[in-house]
Write an enzyme that holds these catalytic residues in place. Structure first.
Site, short mmCIF file in Angstrom:
data_model
loop_
_atom_site.label_atom_id
_atom_site.label_comp_id
_atom_site.label_asym_id
_atom_site.label_seq_id
_atom_site.Cartn_x
_atom_site.Cartn_y
_atom_site.Cartn_z
N HIS A 63 0.87 -1.18 0.00
CA HIS A 63 0.00 0.00 0.00
C HIS A 63 0.91 1.23 0.00
O HIS A 63 2.02 1.18 0.56
CB HIS A 63 -0.83 -0.05 1.29
CG HIS A 63 -1.86 1.01 1.42
ND1 HIS A 63 -1.56 2.28 1.82
CD2 HIS A 63 -3.20 0.99 1.22
CE1 HIS A 63 -2.67 2.99 1.87
NE2 HIS A 63 -3.68 2.23 1.51
N CYS B 260 -4.79 2.55 -3.66
CA CYS B 260 -3.54 3.09 -3.08
C CYS B 260 -2.39 2.10 -3.26
O CYS B 260 -1.57 1.92 -2.34
CB CYS B 260 -3.70 3.44 -1.61
SG CYS B 260 -5.07 4.54 -1.27
N GLN C 285 -4.25 -5.22 7.04
CA GLN C 285 -5.29 -6.14 6.52
C GLN C 285 -5.23 -7.52 7.18
O GLN C 285 -5.90 -8.44 6.73
CB GLN C 285 -5.14 -6.30 4.99
CG GLN C 285 -5.30 -5.01 4.21
CD GLN C 285 -6.73 -4.46 4.26
OE1 GLN C 285 -7.68 -5.12 4.69
NE2 GLN C 285 -6.90 -3.22 3.81
N ASP D 172 3.47 -4.44 7.86
CA ASP D 172 2.23 -3.68 7.76
C ASP D 172 1.08 -4.68 7.93
O ASP D 172 0.79 -5.46 7.03
CB ASP D 172 2.18 -3.00 6.37
CG ASP D 172 0.84 -2.32 6.12
OD1 ASP D 172 -0.08 -2.48 6.93
OD2 ASP D 172 0.73 -1.64 5.08
N LYS E 146 -10.12 -0.86 10.83
CA LYS E 146 -10.34 -2.04 9.98
C LYS E 146 -10.65 -3.27 10.82
O LYS E 146 -10.78 -4.37 10.31
CB LYS E 146 -9.09 -2.30 9.13
CG LYS E 146 -8.83 -1.17 8.11
CD LYS E 146 -7.66 -1.52 7.24
CE LYS E 146 -7.06 -0.34 6.52
NZ LYS E 146 -7.88 0.21 5.45
N1 C6P Z 1 -6.16 0.52 3.09
C1 C6P Z 1 -8.01 0.16 1.61
O1 C6P Z 1 -9.13 0.40 1.16
P1 C6P Z 1 -4.87 3.80 7.26
O2 C6P Z 1 -5.48 4.54 6.13
O3 C6P Z 1 -3.74 4.54 7.89
O4 C6P Z 1 -5.86 3.30 8.25
O5 C6P Z 1 -4.26 2.45 6.63
C2 C6P Z 1 -3.33 2.51 5.59
C3 C6P Z 1 -3.09 1.14 5.04
C4 C6P Z 1 -1.84 0.57 5.17
N2 C6P Z 1 -1.59 -0.66 4.72
C5 C6P Z 1 -2.52 -1.41 4.12
C6 C6P Z 1 -2.19 -2.79 3.67
C7 C6P Z 1 -3.81 -0.89 3.95
O6 C6P Z 1 -4.74 -1.63 3.36
C8 C6P Z 1 -4.09 0.43 4.39
C9 C6P Z 1 -5.44 1.05 4.16
C10 C6P Z 1 -7.51 0.93 2.81
O7 C6P Z 1 -7.29 -0.70 1.11
C11 C6P Z 1 -7.69 2.40 2.63
S1 C6P Z 1 -6.67 3.07 1.36
#
Ligand code: C6P
Length: 412
Positions: free
Chosen positions: A124, A367, A204, A201, A227
């Site tokens: 991401h 993203c 997910q 990371d 999430k």
């Molecule tokens: N992905 C998606 O729809 P935040 O936005 O800080 O809570 O998380 C960022 C982030 C980092 N790593 C991974 C693997 C992610 O999936 C995400 C967030 C969401 O896929 C919003 S872009």
């Protein structure tokens, strides 16, 4: 093993009762943000109505209560992810903030010109841009681990890319596009053989299957509350204490100091050193309530439910002619994040058509633009599953896709 009672679980999430565009809501965008159960809302309401005050400041009763609740939440997170102590758990505003913290503190301190940082092509942007920026600034080299055709991390490439020059490996546990569950434990072991530090990371991953950071051997592990049924604006950075202790603060202000004079300052211990300013107290308490909720269901049962539902969805979606599904074909190698395309229909058109039937999915590059390039597409439709989804939801998705396919074929 028992089965999840999805009907009962749905009643824990009042938002799911509504109709959208005249149709019963089918929420298939939990990888972007999951919904919040009543028990989490109630815990936050209770804090607001009875215990609201700032933390680590007042000696008054409300201040002490708020501090206790906040620190109990930290301990709950530590236990949930298998950290050896609550001192290894830093509250942040989200996964992105956690990843940036590592780059701004550990990265600034430890990456020098000529060093190498390794990421995968499936990251991401939040786990890519901080490293891209740091590499540019420090004149370090950013290397990408590629993936196989079916969206698995190429472990041979990982072995080739990690060298004695590698200072940091930043790797996603689960892809937010492909759903691939990466062999993180093996990757960490390989990186450690070369003395590289590993940041995982877990945005997910946490909440979908049991995660134990100590067992994995992760040096850093980042994730978001929203999430995993908690509020937005709260995230976690886990870090090994010996690493956190050596790292400088990355933000300065109240509550992160030991002592301040006109000339300078000394820092509080880990984790306070990284929590300048008033934190998102109610969201941290909400995160603890979300963990209670997850534990009350059982993560192994959640994993089983989501794996079975993913297998069902993969089969149904692959039966639609002219569909392309990205990521591993086997449901046990992935989570319920399913990206796909239908030939000659733009993902945004499909997502809009689904929305008209009350079905919420995400469409776009998610993203993850370098990954899109590697998949030779610009965007995909993504349906992402959670504990409140059932086979019925998948059936509605598939019949709506068939309907949309017929509709759009009239314009060709
Ligand atoms: N992905 C998606 O729809 P935040 O936005 O800080 O809570 O998380 C960022 C982030 C980092 N790593 C991974 C693997 C992610 O999936 C995400 C967030 C969401 O896929 C919003 S872009």
């Amino acid at each position: 093993m028992d089965k999840l009672n999805v009907k009962k679980i749905k009643t824990d999430f009042p938002i799911l009762k509504q109709k959208v565009n005249g149709e019963q809501l089918v929420y298939l965008d939990s990888a972007a943000t999951s919904q919040m159960p009543v028990s989490v809302e109630e815990k936050i309401k209770n804090f607001t109505e009875i215990n609201r005050a700032n933390v680590h400041r007042g000696v008054h009763t409300l201040g002490l209560r708020a501090t206790n609740l906040y620190e109990e939440s930290r301990q709950k997170v530590a236990d949930f992810i298998g950290a050896s102590s609550a001192e290894e758990v830093i509250f942040t505003s989200g996964c992105t903030d956690s990843l940036n913290l590592v780059a701004a503190s550990f990265g600034e301190q430890n990456i020098q010109a000529g060093d190498e940082i390794v990421v995968s092509i499936m990251e991401h942007h939040s786990n890519l841009l901080p490293w891209q920026q740091l590499a540019k600034k420090k004149k370090a080299q950013l290397n990408f681990i590629e993936i196989s055709k079916d969206g698995r991390l190429d472990l041979n490439d990982l072995k080739n890319k990690i060298s004695s020059k590698t200072k940091l490996v930043a790797l996603t546990h689960v892809s937010n596009v492909l759903g691939t569950i990466n062999p993180i434990k093996e990757a960490i072991a390989l990186a450690h053989e070369k003395d590289a530090v590993v940041l995982v990371d877990g945005a997910q991953a946490v909440g979908h299957f049991p995660v134990n950071v100590t067992n994995l051997g992760a040096d850093f592990y980042a994730f978001s509350g929203h999430k995993m049924f908690a509020p937005t604006g709260i995230g976690i950075l886990y870090g090994k204490k010996e690493l956190l202790d050596k790292m400088p603060p990355y933000r300065f202000g109240g509550e992160m100091i030991a002592n301040v004079t006109r000339e300078g300052a000394t820092w509080a211990e880990t984790p306070q050193k990284f929590e300048a300013g008033t934190p998102n107290i109610s969201a941290a308490i909400g995160l603890a309530a979300a963990i209670d909720y997850l534990n009350s269901i059982d993560l192994k049962l959640i994993q089983k439910h989501e794996t079975e539902l993913t297998a069902y969805a993969l089969e149904k979606l692959s039966n639609i002619s002219d569909s392309t599904i990205y990521g591993p074909k086997e449901s046990y190698e992935r989570t319920g994040v399913i990206s796909f395309n239908l030939k000659n229909i733009h993902p945004h058109d499909l997502a809009t058509a689904l929305d008209l039937n009350g079905i919420e999915v995400r469409a776009g590059h998610h993203c993850a633009q370098p990954l899109m390039e590697s998949l030779q597409t610009e965007s995909t439709v993504r349906a992402s599953l959670s504990i409140y989804n059932s086979k019925d939801d998948i059936d509605k998705l598939v019949s709506s896709l068939q309907e949309a396919k017929e509709f759009f074929s009239e314009f060709r």
